[in-house]
Enzyme design. Sequence first.
Site, short mmCIF file in Angstrom:
data_model
loop_
_atom_site.label_atom_id
_atom_site.label_comp_id
_atom_site.label_asym_id
_atom_site.label_seq_id
_atom_site.Cartn_x
_atom_site.Cartn_y
_atom_site.Cartn_z
N LYS A 1 0.06 -8.47 10.40
CA LYS A 1 -1.15 -7.96 11.05
C LYS A 1 -1.26 -8.57 12.44
O LYS A 1 -0.78 -9.68 12.66
CB LYS A 1 -2.38 -8.33 10.21
CG LYS A 1 -2.32 -7.91 8.75
CD LYS A 1 -2.43 -6.42 8.57
CE LYS A 1 -2.45 -6.05 7.09
NZ LYS A 1 -2.59 -4.60 6.88
N HIS B 1 5.99 2.58 0.14
CA HIS B 1 4.55 2.56 0.35
C HIS B 1 3.98 3.92 -0.03
O HIS B 1 4.63 4.94 0.14
CB HIS B 1 4.21 2.24 1.81
CG HIS B 1 2.78 1.82 1.99
ND1 HIS B 1 1.74 2.73 2.03
CD2 HIS B 1 2.20 0.60 2.11
CE1 HIS B 1 0.60 2.08 2.17
NE2 HIS B 1 0.85 0.79 2.23
#
EC number: 4.1.1.39
Length: 476
Positions: free
Chosen positions: A175, A294
Amino acid sequence: MSPQTETKASVGFKAGVKDYRLTYYTPEYETKDTDILAAFRVSPQPGVPPEEAGAAVAAESSTGTWTTVWTDGLTSLDRYKGRCYHIEPVPGEDSQWICYVAYPLDLFEEGSVTNMFTSIVGNVFGFKALRALRLEDLRIPPTYSKTFQGPPHGIQVERDKLNKYGRPLLGCTIKPKLGLSAKNYGRACYECLRGGLDFTKDDENVNSQPFMRWRDRFVFCAEAIYKSQAETGEIKGHYLNATAGTCEEMMKRAVFARELGVPIVMHDYLTGGFTANTTLAHYCRDNGLLLHIHRAMHAVIDRQKNHGMHFRVLAKALRMSGGDHIHAGTVVGKLEGEREITLGFVDLLRDDFIEKDRARGIFFTQDWVSMPGVIPVASGGIHVWHMPALTEIFGDDSVLQFGGGTLGHPWGNAPGAAANRVALEACVQARNEGRDLAREGNEIIRAACKWSPELAAACEVWKAIKFEFAPVDTID
């Protein structure tokens, strides 16, 4: 449905709007071991009986259309048609039914999830006679599952490649997910891997944007892997997202990852598509790459209880199409996931044989006949206080992935990784000693804080963080 309106041609051909029940509702049918079985949650329009609605689903997802056609006489509809063979009311609902449909195997191309879904969850989901339609579960017969390669490697092969046994694996999504340069991104990967994590990860929407082109990211992440391996003596990895705008570009990225010698790549299997995913899975098996999956976009399809497709179906489809990991919710984090439902599809991902268990949402017994298993990934809003629950819920064959729960540590990325590793090791040791993680979890974490200042700092930061919302999708 509309009333039967027929005209008779001179040769005896009857045309008009069909009453689907006459052909596709067959309660006397005994299913075959080779049939693909589907459980649909059907919400008919007012005035449409459930038998007609279930038959319409069977017809429109197999051989049927809205009228009788001349070419029906050129084939054997009894051989190829889908059949609604059982209907049961949904408990607590006045106008919903579970309709069970059997499809003969010859309707589907071998080894193609794309073709299977094009029929079973195709145009029928826009059918006007239905207010809503949801595919709750599929039974994939061994005759069909054996036409698929499945996961590139599977759980045991992955453990052997990584030389990691007896505990869940630890990961971290880097992140901020967008905006970092490739070099700063690689630096964050290195710090997390050096601190004790097994994997770091590209976020699902990190592909090849102007601020960080894919080739630069791959190179800096590979450097982070090799440097952290040299320092820790452990095998490390980073999920390099190969998802791209074309299959050709996706494969080019996977080939470059293999040339760098990294252990794992990644794909967004729903936005990328099942054809692309199966292609990549075959390449990964042939070239020794693990494949992380994902599920971006899944909640568009699976979150609403009355319409769409349950994630357990998407999980089965992924196991067939191919992937070594897939995100599967956390139960305790920020994303949707009721405990029993989650455990149901986790078993469908990992186990060879899963018994029917309606208490966990499993409508059919599923035999994978030794197809490799998929490791579930718990990710989204989790931190060190969740470690006991995650270890107890998911067990050893899982990846526990802490993004903000690593990078949000007040002392930096490496201490955040160390805090997670210490918390995990403490929970695994306590479990192996026979302690109850569900009941004693907080006590176990507090005890570990005494000899890990990194963990103590993490516990102080996240002690009050909770995501307490009732799940939308629950067992009936």
